[in-house]
Design an enzyme around this catalytic site. Sequence first.
Site, PDB file in Angstrom:
ATOM      1  N   ASN A 168      32.616  19.426   3.593  1.00  0.00           N
ATOM      2  CA  ASN A 168      32.574  18.796   2.265  1.00  0.00           C
ATOM      3  C   ASN A 168      33.642  17.710   2.073  1.00  0.00           C
ATOM      4  OD1 ASN A 168      34.588  20.742   2.105  1.00  0.00           O
ATOM      5  ND2 ASN A 168      34.188  21.211  -0.031  1.00  0.00           N
TER       6      ASN A 168
ATOM      7  N   GLU B 147      42.024  28.807   3.991  1.00  0.00           N
ATOM      8  CA  GLU B 147      41.683  28.202   2.690  1.00  0.00           C
ATOM      9  C   GLU B 147      40.201  28.442   2.486  1.00  0.00           C
ATOM     10  OE1 GLU B 147      43.587  26.935   0.504  1.00  0.00           O
ATOM     11  OE2 GLU B 147      45.426  26.685   1.644  1.00  0.00           O
TER      12      GLU B 147
HETATM   13  P1  NAD Z   1      31.799  27.744   6.908  1.00  0.00           P
HETATM   14  O1  NAD Z   1      32.711  28.916   6.779  1.00  0.00           O
HETATM   15  O2  NAD Z   1      30.366  27.995   7.139  1.00  0.00           O
HETATM   16  O3  NAD Z   1      32.270  26.796   8.112  1.00  0.00           O
HETATM   17  C1  NAD Z   1      33.569  26.266   8.180  1.00  0.00           C
HETATM   18  C2  NAD Z   1      33.922  26.009   9.632  1.00  0.00           C
HETATM   19  O4  NAD Z   1      34.028  27.267  10.304  1.00  0.00           O
HETATM   20  C3  NAD Z   1      32.874  25.204  10.403  1.00  0.00           C
HETATM   21  O5  NAD Z   1      33.521  24.324  11.282  1.00  0.00           O
HETATM   22  C4  NAD Z   1      32.122  26.281  11.173  1.00  0.00           C
HETATM   23  O6  NAD Z   1      31.504  25.810  12.341  1.00  0.00           O
HETATM   24  C5  NAD Z   1      33.255  27.235  11.498  1.00  0.00           C
HETATM   25  N1  NAD Z   1      32.834  28.616  11.822  1.00  0.00           N
HETATM   26  C6  NAD Z   1      31.746  29.287  11.376  1.00  0.00           C
HETATM   27  N2  NAD Z   1      31.731  30.535  11.908  1.00  0.00           N
HETATM   28  C7  NAD Z   1      32.822  30.652  12.696  1.00  0.00           C
HETATM   29  C8  NAD Z   1      33.354  31.693  13.497  1.00  0.00           C
HETATM   30  N3  NAD Z   1      32.743  32.882  13.603  1.00  0.00           N
HETATM   31  N4  NAD Z   1      34.507  31.470  14.169  1.00  0.00           N
HETATM   32  C9  NAD Z   1      35.143  30.277  14.068  1.00  0.00           C
HETATM   33  N5  NAD Z   1      34.679  29.245  13.318  1.00  0.00           N
HETATM   34  C10 NAD Z   1      33.536  29.429  12.635  1.00  0.00           C
HETATM   35  O7  NAD Z   1      32.018  26.847   5.597  1.00  0.00           O
HETATM   36  P2  NAD Z   1      31.295  25.487   5.194  1.00  0.00           P
HETATM   37  O8  NAD Z   1      29.889  25.797   4.770  1.00  0.00           O
HETATM   38  O9  NAD Z   1      31.512  24.465   6.236  1.00  0.00           O
HETATM   39  O10 NAD Z   1      32.150  25.043   3.913  1.00  0.00           O
HETATM   40  C11 NAD Z   1      31.898  25.538   2.623  1.00  0.00           C
HETATM   41  C12 NAD Z   1      32.937  26.573   2.233  1.00  0.00           C
HETATM   42  O11 NAD Z   1      34.232  26.032   2.420  1.00  0.00           O
HETATM   43  C13 NAD Z   1      32.864  26.971   0.779  1.00  0.00           C
HETATM   44  O12 NAD Z   1      32.980  28.365   0.678  1.00  0.00           O
HETATM   45  C14 NAD Z   1      34.086  26.293   0.167  1.00  0.00           C
HETATM   46  O13 NAD Z   1      34.602  26.940  -0.985  1.00  0.00           O
HETATM   47  C15 NAD Z   1      35.039  26.326   1.294  1.00  0.00           C
HETATM   48  N6  NAD Z   1      36.083  25.301   1.156  1.00  0.00           N
HETATM   49  C16 NAD Z   1      37.336  25.718   0.814  1.00  0.00           C
HETATM   50  C17 NAD Z   1      38.347  24.788   0.627  1.00  0.00           C
HETATM   51  C18 NAD Z   1      39.753  25.226   0.256  1.00  0.00           C
HETATM   52  O14 NAD Z   1      40.684  24.442   0.451  1.00  0.00           O
HETATM   53  N7  NAD Z   1      39.954  26.421  -0.261  1.00  0.00           N
HETATM   54  C19 NAD Z   1      38.067  23.418   0.797  1.00  0.00           C
HETATM   55  C20 NAD Z   1      36.776  23.032   1.143  1.00  0.00           C
HETATM   56  C21 NAD Z   1      35.785  23.993   1.334  1.00  0.00           C
END
Ligand code: NAD
Length: 494
Positions: free
Chosen positions: A152, A250
Amino acid sequence: MTVHVQNLINGTWCASRTGRTLARENPAAARETVSSAPLSDAADVDAAVKAAVAAYPSWKLVPAPKRGLMIAEAGRILAERKEALATLMTREMGKPITETRGDVQEAIDTALLVAAQGRFLAGETVPCELPNKFGMSIRQPVGPCAMVTPWNFPVAIPSWKIFPALVCGNTVVLKPSELTPACAAEFVKALMDAGVPAGVVNMVCGSGEEAGAALVAHPGIRAVSFTGSTQTGSLIGETCGRLNRKVSLEMGGKNAQIVMEDGDLDLAVDGALWGAFGTTGQRCTATSRLILHRSIAEAFTAKFLARVRTLKIGNGLHDGVNVAPLVSSEQRDRVADYVRIAKEEGAKLLCGGGVPTDPACADGWWFEPTVFGGVTRGMRIAREEVFGPVVAILVVDSFEEAVSIHNEVDYGLSSSIYTRDVNRAFTAIRDLEAGITYVNGPTIGAEVQLPFGGVKGTGNGHREAGLQVYEFYSEWKSVYVDHSGRLQRAQIDT
Ligand code: NAD
């Protein structure tokens, strides 16, 4: 035009050893392939981590001000490429061009802030209890770091992690989201073009389950910084706990904007529109709940709905578009699912709730800006992160009830209150359980010079940005220099 992204390992752009790739479609024109990137496996990850391990001993000896200069140069390069990168980002993940420019700008701002820190990674000096003895604490790098990032904020979030990690003397392996590999590659390219030596920054594209999991668990990694969903973060936290590895998480949010009876309603409506529907609700800080005092609830809702109906839905590259498509068809299914759940729970759909019928939206993943009224505190729509253009209205009779509803979710990232009562504003600042509180502003809009992160299910106690981020990317060493020429025993010879 399709961007063919490659992995970056030890300064060389290369394909995955698997030979597999993943295509990424434009969310606003699903038949257009924007990028294709390697689907890497554990062997690719191993090569990248080995490069980061090999580069670490010399990188940590580069003076921090010099490392800072390279980061400043990367910021300058990003500024030069801002428009092209913003356009690519809108094509790759959908959000409007005004917002993708902001995303790149956030990385530029971070570069400026972090570069200066290269001259001020300060420790402390303290008096010692024994004569002729000197005491101080100094920051040291942690070692090779793994960064796992979401889609995002595909440039800003890697910048929050990689710039401070580098200025502290760490080396890096980035595993960007599989949905935004081209943006990540452009960001990494800016660092290479700024003179960062081979092996100091590496990038491996691929799925989370394969490349991400292999990276997090790799024995060469000393710290893991993750931003993404709470579900993934918890898994990564478990792995790092087992390996005694430093980890910053995060994660999700369920942010609320409170509007009290003395709040400026027009200002609060402006804030709610931007907070709920900016980035199509796909921000971890998005306004997902509106907690309204009963005495203004009806007036606010009427003004708010009138404005929601004027929001322009369209391709993020077009002028004046407020609501761009969601990032993927899966994300749209998830949002549609929450709309169904909210209806089943008895919430009242006040506007939106479906896929736009405009033929211009037939080829992408749009969802209408959606507002639910009659939401009560137990409903899932009041407690769970949707990550889409959906906002739930809850009505309260008092400030205390607003705070209590605000605090009863599992998350604690951002919060907001609209009030003209200074006493109430300060009470809210004290009592809202969240990493960020805005007074008379929406839940989105963080600046890079203050710490960013959340409490409860949103994080694990670390912060990004500000000065606090250096706590994660450095280790404290305490140093005692005894210049007395004799054995002096602390706590005994005093
Ligand atoms: P996601 O958890 O699906 O993916 C995030 C990253 O993790 C990706 O690069 C993905 O490939 C990787 N990933 C997935 N499974 C994994 C595993 N088993 N081991 C290691 N890496 C893995 O999240 P998303 O859909 O990309 O992003 C949306 C989420 O991110 C929402 O929940 C949002 O609230 C959160 N977000 C939080 C912040 C913050 O600063 N708190 C900022 C932006 C987004």
